[in-house]
Design a protein around this motif. Sequence first.
Motif, PDB file in Angstrom:
ATOM      1  N   GLN A 127       0.814  -1.213   0.000  1.00  0.00           N
ATOM      2  CA  GLN A 127       0.000   0.000   0.000  1.00  0.00           C
ATOM      3  C   GLN A 127       0.854   1.273   0.000  1.00  0.00           C
ATOM      4  O   GLN A 127       0.353   2.359  -0.295  1.00  0.00           O
ATOM      5  CB  GLN A 127      -0.938   0.005   1.202  1.00  0.00           C
ATOM      6  CG  GLN A 127      -2.120  -0.930   1.059  1.00  0.00           C
ATOM      7  CD  GLN A 127      -2.993  -0.585  -0.136  1.00  0.00           C
ATOM      8  OE1 GLN A 127      -3.235   0.583  -0.447  1.00  0.00           O
ATOM      9  NE2 GLN A 127      -3.464  -1.599  -0.840  1.00  0.00           N
ATOM     10  N   ARG A 128       2.134   1.140   0.311  1.00  0.00           N
ATOM     11  CA  ARG A 128       3.011   2.309   0.220  1.00  0.00           C
ATOM     12  C   ARG A 128       3.227   2.736  -1.232  1.00  0.00           C
ATOM     13  O   ARG A 128       3.712   3.839  -1.485  1.00  0.00           O
ATOM     14  CB  ARG A 128       4.358   2.018   0.880  1.00  0.00           C
ATOM     15  CG  ARG A 128       4.309   1.887   2.392  1.00  0.00           C
ATOM     16  CD  ARG A 128       5.705   1.886   2.985  1.00  0.00           C
ATOM     17  NE  ARG A 128       5.716   1.717   4.429  1.00  0.00           N
ATOM     18  CZ  ARG A 128       6.791   1.852   5.203  1.00  0.00           C
ATOM     19  NH1 ARG A 128       7.971   2.170   4.648  1.00  0.00           N
ATOM     20  NH2 ARG A 128       6.720   1.684   6.501  1.00  0.00           N
ATOM     21  N   THR A 129       2.886   1.872  -2.187  1.00  0.00           N
ATOM     22  CA  THR A 129       3.008   2.237  -3.598  1.00  0.00           C
ATOM     23  C   THR A 129       1.774   2.980  -4.096  1.00  0.00           C
ATOM     24  O   THR A 129       1.763   3.462  -5.230  1.00  0.00           O
ATOM     25  CB  THR A 129       3.206   0.989  -4.487  1.00  0.00           C
ATOM     26  OG1 THR A 129       1.969   0.253  -4.571  1.00  0.00           O
ATOM     27  CG2 THR A 129       4.297   0.077  -3.932  1.00  0.00           C
ATOM     28  N   GLY A 302      -1.739   2.348  -7.966  1.00  0.00           N
ATOM     29  CA  GLY A 302      -0.298   2.131  -8.007  1.00  0.00           C
ATOM     30  C   GLY A 302       0.047   0.692  -8.368  1.00  0.00           C
ATOM     31  O   GLY A 302      -0.828  -0.150  -8.544  1.00  0.00           O
ATOM     32  N   PRO A 303       1.322   0.376  -8.430  1.00  0.00           N
ATOM     33  CA  PRO A 303       1.759  -0.961  -8.855  1.00  0.00           C
ATOM     34  C   PRO A 303       1.600  -2.036  -7.797  1.00  0.00           C
ATOM     35  O   PRO A 303       1.779  -3.223  -8.091  1.00  0.00           O
ATOM     36  CB  PRO A 303       3.232  -0.748  -9.210  1.00  0.00           C
ATOM     37  CG  PRO A 303       3.660   0.410  -8.363  1.00  0.00           C
ATOM     38  CD  PRO A 303       2.458   1.307  -8.275  1.00  0.00           C
ATOM     39  N   GLY A 307       4.960  -3.498  -7.574  1.00  0.00           N
ATOM     40  CA  GLY A 307       5.808  -2.349  -7.290  1.00  0.00           C
ATOM     41  C   GLY A 307       6.840  -2.652  -6.213  1.00  0.00           C
ATOM     42  O   GLY A 307       8.002  -2.235  -6.318  1.00  0.00           O
ATOM     43  N   ILE A 308       6.423  -3.370  -5.172  1.00  0.00           N
ATOM     44  CA  ILE A 308       7.373  -3.736  -4.115  1.00  0.00           C
ATOM     45  C   ILE A 308       8.403  -4.726  -4.643  1.00  0.00           C
ATOM     46  O   ILE A 308       9.608  -4.607  -4.349  1.00  0.00           O
ATOM     47  CB  ILE A 308       6.638  -4.327  -2.903  1.00  0.00           C
ATOM     48  CG1 ILE A 308       5.740  -3.262  -2.253  1.00  0.00           C
ATOM     49  CG2 ILE A 308       7.623  -4.874  -1.874  1.00  0.00           C
ATOM     50  CD1 ILE A 308       6.487  -2.088  -1.649  1.00  0.00           C
ATOM     51  N   LEU A 309       7.953  -5.683  -5.446  1.00  0.00           N
ATOM     52  CA  LEU A 309       8.889  -6.653  -6.037  1.00  0.00           C
ATOM     53  C   LEU A 309       9.897  -5.955  -6.943  1.00  0.00           C
ATOM     54  O   LEU A 309      11.098  -6.256  -6.911  1.00  0.00           O
ATOM     55  CB  LEU A 309       8.121  -7.717  -6.828  1.00  0.00           C
ATOM     56  CG  LEU A 309       7.391  -8.781  -6.007  1.00  0.00           C
ATOM     57  CD1 LEU A 309       6.479  -9.603  -6.909  1.00  0.00           C
ATOM     58  CD2 LEU A 309       8.390  -9.694  -5.295  1.00  0.00           C
ATOM     59  N   GLN A 310       9.419  -5.001  -7.745  1.00  0.00           N
ATOM     60  CA  GLN A 310      10.317  -4.286  -8.659  1.00  0.00           C
ATOM     61  C   GLN A 310      11.287  -3.410  -7.876  1.00  0.00           C
ATOM     62  O   GLN A 310      12.483  -3.336  -8.197  1.00  0.00           O
ATOM     63  CB  GLN A 310       9.509  -3.442  -9.638  1.00  0.00           C
ATOM     64  CG  GLN A 310      10.344  -2.840 -10.759  1.00  0.00           C
ATOM     65  CD  GLN A 310      10.919  -3.913 -11.672  1.00  0.00           C
ATOM     66  OE1 GLN A 310      10.181  -4.592 -12.401  1.00  0.00           O
ATOM     67  NE2 GLN A 310      12.240  -4.082 -11.649  1.00  0.00           N
ATOM     68  N   ASN A 311      10.777  -2.740  -6.845  1.00  0.00           N
ATOM     69  CA  ASN A 311      11.617  -1.874  -6.023  1.00  0.00           C
ATOM     70  C   ASN A 311      12.702  -2.675  -5.305  1.00  0.00           C
ATOM     71  O   ASN A 311      13.869  -2.256  -5.241  1.00  0.00           O
ATOM     72  CB  ASN A 311      10.741  -1.128  -5.007  1.00  0.00           C
ATOM     73  CG  ASN A 311      11.541  -0.363  -3.979  1.00  0.00           C
ATOM     74  OD1 ASN A 311      11.478  -0.669  -2.785  1.00  0.00           O
ATOM     75  ND2 ASN A 311      12.289   0.635  -4.408  1.00  0.00           N
ATOM     76  N   PHE A 312      12.331  -3.831  -4.778  1.00  0.00           N
ATOM     77  CA  PHE A 312      13.297  -4.684  -4.076  1.00  0.00           C
ATOM     78  C   PHE A 312      14.365  -5.177  -5.054  1.00  0.00           C
ATOM     79  O   PHE A 312      15.561  -5.179  -4.745  1.00  0.00           O
ATOM     80  CB  PHE A 312      12.573  -5.878  -3.447  1.00  0.00           C
ATOM     81  CG  PHE A 312      13.435  -6.728  -2.545  1.00  0.00           C
ATOM     82  CD1 PHE A 312      13.682  -6.357  -1.238  1.00  0.00           C
ATOM     83  CD2 PHE A 312      13.993  -7.916  -3.014  1.00  0.00           C
ATOM     84  CE1 PHE A 312      14.471  -7.134  -0.408  1.00  0.00           C
ATOM     85  CE2 PHE A 312      14.782  -8.700  -2.194  1.00  0.00           C
ATOM     86  CZ  PHE A 312      15.021  -8.312  -0.884  1.00  0.00           C
ATOM     87  N   THR A 313      13.928  -5.548  -6.248  1.00  0.00           N
ATOM     88  CA  THR A 313      14.867  -5.996  -7.282  1.00  0.00           C
ATOM     89  C   THR A 313      15.801  -4.857  -7.683  1.00  0.00           C
ATOM     90  O   THR A 313      17.018  -5.039  -7.783  1.00  0.00           O
ATOM     91  CB  THR A 313      14.090  -6.501  -8.511  1.00  0.00           C
ATOM     92  OG1 THR A 313      13.260  -7.607  -8.126  1.00  0.00           O
ATOM     93  CG2 THR A 313      15.044  -6.945  -9.611  1.00  0.00           C
ATOM     94  N   ASN A 314      15.230  -3.678  -7.902  1.00  0.00           N
ATOM     95  CA  ASN A 314      16.050  -2.521  -8.285  1.00  0.00           C
ATOM     96  C   ASN A 314      17.034  -2.128  -7.190  1.00  0.00           C
ATOM     97  O   ASN A 314      18.140  -1.649  -7.477  1.00  0.00           O
ATOM     98  CB  ASN A 314      15.152  -1.328  -8.609  1.00  0.00           C
ATOM     99  CG  ASN A 314      14.319  -1.542  -9.860  1.00  0.00           C
ATOM    100  OD1 ASN A 314      14.562  -2.480 -10.622  1.00  0.00           O
ATOM    101  ND2 ASN A 314      13.331  -0.690 -10.067  1.00  0.00           N
ATOM    102  N   ALA A 315      16.630  -2.312  -5.945  1.00  0.00           N
ATOM    103  CA  ALA A 315      17.508  -1.970  -4.831  1.00  0.00           C
ATOM    104  C   ALA A 315      18.781  -2.806  -4.870  1.00  0.00           C
ATOM    105  O   ALA A 315      19.883  -2.307  -4.602  1.00  0.00           O
ATOM    106  CB  ALA A 315      16.784  -2.184  -3.503  1.00  0.00           C
TER     107      ALA A 315
END
Length: 387
Positions: A127-129, A302-303, A307-315
């Motif tokens: 939900q933060r996304t 939002g994603p 979105g969390i999966l993509q953000n974690f991967t990008n991190a």
Amino acid sequence: MDKLRFAIIGIGNMGTSHALNLCGEIQGAELTAVCDTNPERLKWAKEHLPETVQTFDTPEALFASRAMDAVLIATPHYDHPTLAVQAFESGYHVLVEKPAGVFTKAVREMNEAAAKSGKQFGIMYNQRTNPLYAKLRDLVLSGELGAIRRTNWIITNWYRSQSYYDSGGWRATWAGEGGGVLLNQDPHQLDLWQWTTGMVPKRVRAFCHFGKYRNIEVEDDVTAYVEYENGATGLFVTTTGEAPGTNRFELSGDNGKIVVEDGKLTFWRLRMPEPQFNAEYTGGFGQPECWKCDIPVSGGDGPQHKGILQNFTNALLRGEKLLAPGEEGIRGLTISNAMHLSAWTDDWVDLPLDEELFYAKLQEKIQASSFRKDGGSGKVLDVSETH
């Protein structure tokens, strides 16, 4: 590393969704392994996931395989910290489903293991996304609302029938789930409550009703009052037994009022801050001029999980900042633990939380449970039933 290899522990409702997302939906990520104690879920994985995805029936075998770089944990609540600690100690990055755990004592140990490992740690606070809450956080933390005076969240649109609770043996029990609406439905709201305001309560008084509307032993109706360090107060009302329900988050500050409801963000903005108006106004009856502002928010919901999966991967691949660091999972859980403890002791609970007292009271509930199941010992439960 140009590709982040994921493994998932727990191929239940959420684990299945994550598995499908990791098969081509997340740039730079690939699913290489899954683990579940239920043979039927492993059979599903073999039939529906790419042939390259390995399957394991124990976490120990998975950790020993070295088939992945990161582990996504989507098991029942009690096992989140236990499995995360094992994953960190085995040298893996960890992304854990919400809630972070059932009691903060175990989550604190998980956070310490994460810090010691030096590995990336995230939590599935999707939900933060949501642009709605991101915009709210921006308005509050930038000072647009001024000093917060009151926060009210009525979140009663969690309707669940008896058949829902009967569908999983671990559901709605102290031993199997560790709580009810606060721990299963509300982790996102309890996180957003503190994330959007930047404020954590200093004390809590809660009234929890256990099995009020359903034949369950955990809470299904809660009204909680909190006080903050700056003198502000807050109210949190939630249940799974009302229809139709409401989802309304209201924040009052020196510069007006913000309401989040029905996917809209409305700011009743005072032209003059209330403290200034009060100091200068001499006309008796009267109040500050107020403008109703419909705050534009684009991007739908939002994603979310993607979105969390993509953000974690990008991190991990590109050094992007985590939107939902795993260490922050303890914050919302602390609030729900405090609400439980307040109801159990029929008294105020001060924060920081007395973790030992909460743990002792929880064990009393488990021991007295009429629905007792094997849980919280580190053994993986039937992970096919999570969420």
